[in-house]
Design an enzyme around this catalytic site. Structure first.
Site, PDB file in Angstrom:
ATOM      1  CB  SER A  49      -0.941   0.013   1.218  1.00  0.00           C
ATOM      2  OG  SER A  49      -1.884  -1.017   1.126  1.00  0.00           O
ATOM      3  CG  HIS A 112      -1.555   1.958   7.951  1.00  0.00           C
ATOM      4  ND1 HIS A 112      -2.219   1.173   7.050  1.00  0.00           N
ATOM      5  CD2 HIS A 112      -0.752   1.127   8.660  1.00  0.00           C
ATOM      6  CE1 HIS A 112      -1.843  -0.087   7.199  1.00  0.00           C
ATOM      7  NE2 HIS A 112      -0.951  -0.138   8.172  1.00  0.00           N
ATOM      8  CB  SER A 114      -3.543   4.075   2.109  1.00  0.00           C
ATOM      9  OG  SER A 114      -3.343   2.768   1.630  1.00  0.00           O
ATOM     10  CD  GLU A 269      -6.631   3.400   3.748  1.00  0.00           C
ATOM     11  OE1 GLU A 269      -5.925   2.450   3.370  1.00  0.00           O
ATOM     12  OE2 GLU A 269      -6.346   4.118   4.728  1.00  0.00           O
TER      13      GLU A 269
END
Length: 461
Positions: A49, A112, A114, A269
């Protein structure tokens, strides 16, 4: 969010409403334009990712586990990541340069992989806090951690909306947060307080629960909403009275961002779809996909498709398969048939993951498939199920959405976004809207002439 995940999730959604399910559509599956995205990294056939977020947000392909940098930066290369000539900027950054409001919403930690693609430049996606960098044997004063980049970085500090989890990456390890859980930082810095100090001369708010989100004024200029110590809970485990859903966060984000007349960019997301797949928790993966569908539905209802481009896509695929010959309307999370060994198998299973068995298969009729934490069968034993390398879907609606068709390299996506919103290299592009009307009128005129010609010809004949 592989194509298989979409097919299974739409079926599950329909079956929740007492339908056979297969005929159901997720909100974004009704968008007028669709395409496929090729997700590989510079150095990997199957993407993670980090490199994929760099592709669809920053416009270049990168090495595995690196974010916001070119492929000149190898994994964990601190010196290279500090070289600003290797940095690449996201659509959010380019939007900020044009005076647009920007934000990110996620169910994962806001640091994180993404969401980090929105604002960070790092040689390792795992360097979310200074402690992570120290444990890797590097100097956190030279390799700036992702949380610090979110608060003080060129793009991060200008984000108007930040919603998600990951509070421990912003707090010292000698303090506890609102949920009585410890921080993780070793530098004794409280980045949440630093964010508040930076925003002193603006209308800003730090929030940490659903009630605060609901009561947040839409004229707030900057909001930092960190709702969990680490990732936000799966929706099926969520405390619905204290923790917001993805659609609730998305709704509030749009309300705040849309106050800017110059427009806005918002990244949303449904990150825990991925996490559920890694643990072969198919029921939770489908439920998280349905929550994502609800968030997109909220965005559709709050915006005007004549002026708002919405693009839905995925970082990468997963190894879940939808297989066998189950009857129409068979519960998608149930048994799909029997193998040659006369033992039943589930319609959904994984190519690899933590639920593989050695020797003969178990009789799953004794298993509780209704358990949200039931691990669906996998073929190859791994601690964590891997990503899939096949293409993923792109679904688009709004101005210039027609450019998202066919098979597209993943890193082309932000270039189309930039073109559509006139940012970055396309700030001064010509506006073809008026000329398009002339072209359409001309085509319509020609069409009528042709129709008239054939009608006349037919009547004479």
């Amino acid at each position: 969010m592989s194509i298989t995940t979409l097919a299974a999730a739409r079926t599950h959604l329909g079956q929740r409403h007492n339908k056979t399910g297969e005929e159901t559509f997720l909100s974004f599956e009704k968008f007028p334009y669709t395409g496929l995205s090729k997700t590989y990294c510079v150095d990997r056939q199957v993407a993670d990712s980090a490199c994929s977020a760099t592709a669809y947000l920053c416009g270049i392909k990168a090495n595995e586990a690196t974010i916001g940098v070119t492929a000149a930066v190898k994994l964990s290369d601190c010196a290279a990541m500090s070289n600003k000539s290797y940095h690449v900027h996201s659509v959010a950054h380019l939007s900020q340069l044009q005076g647009k409001r920007t934000g990110l919403v996620t169910t994962t930690r806001v640091t994180h992989a993404s969401p980090s693609g929105v604002y960070a430049h790092t040689a390792n996606r795992d360097w979310e806090a200074d402690t992570d960098i120290e444990l890797a044997g590097n100097d956190p004063k030279k390799c700036i951690d992702i949380a610090q980049q979110l608060i003080h970085g060129e793009t991060g500090q200008k984000l108007n909306v930040i919603f998600g989890g990951g509070r421990y990456n912003f707090l010292p390890n000698n303090v506890t947060d609102e949920d009585n859980k410890p921080g993780w930082r070793s530098d004794n810095r409280n980045l949440i307080k630093e964010w508040e100090q930076l925003k002193n001369n603006t209308k800003h708010k730090y929030i940490n629960d659903l009630n605060s989100l609901k009561n947040l004024s839409t004229d707030t200029e900057y909001v930092l909403g960190i709702f969990d110590n680490s990732h936000m809970a799966y929706n099926l485990d969520r405390d619905v009275k204290r923790k917001p859903s993805l659609s609730e966060m998305t709704t509030k984000a749009i309300e705040i961002l849309s106050q800017e007349k110059k427009g806005f960019f918002l990244f949303v997301e449904g990150g825990r779809i991925d996490h559920a797949h890694h643990d072969t928790l198919a029921r939770k993966a489908l439920d998280e996909t349905i929550e994502f569908h609800k968030a997109i539905e909220a965005a559709i209802n709050m915006t005007n498709s004549d002026e708002t481009l919405i693009v839905v896509t995925s970082d990468h695929a997963h190894t879940m398969t939808l297989n066998g010959y189950p009857s129409r309307g068979n519960k998608i999370l149930d048994i799909g048939g029997k193998g040659d060994d006369k033992l039943p198998y589930t319609t959904l299973s994984y190519a690899n993951g933590p639920s593989a068995v050695n020797g003969s298969r178990p009789n799953i009729t004794t298993h509780n498939l209704e358990d949200p934490d039931y691990k669906y069968p996998s073929f190859v034993m791994l601690d964590s199920e891997t990503h899939g390398g096949e293409d993923v879907g792109i679904f688009a609606s709004g101005p210039w959405a027609h450019l998202f068709t066919g098979v597209t390299e993943q890193h082309v996506i932000p270039h189309i976004l930039s073109y559509a919103s006139r940012i970055g290299n396309y700030t001064n592009r010509l506006d073809y809207s008026s000329s398009n009307k002339h072209v359409n009128s001309l085509l319509l005129t020609l069409f009528l002439i042709v129709i008239g010609f054939f009608q006349k010809y037919y009547l004479v004949y």
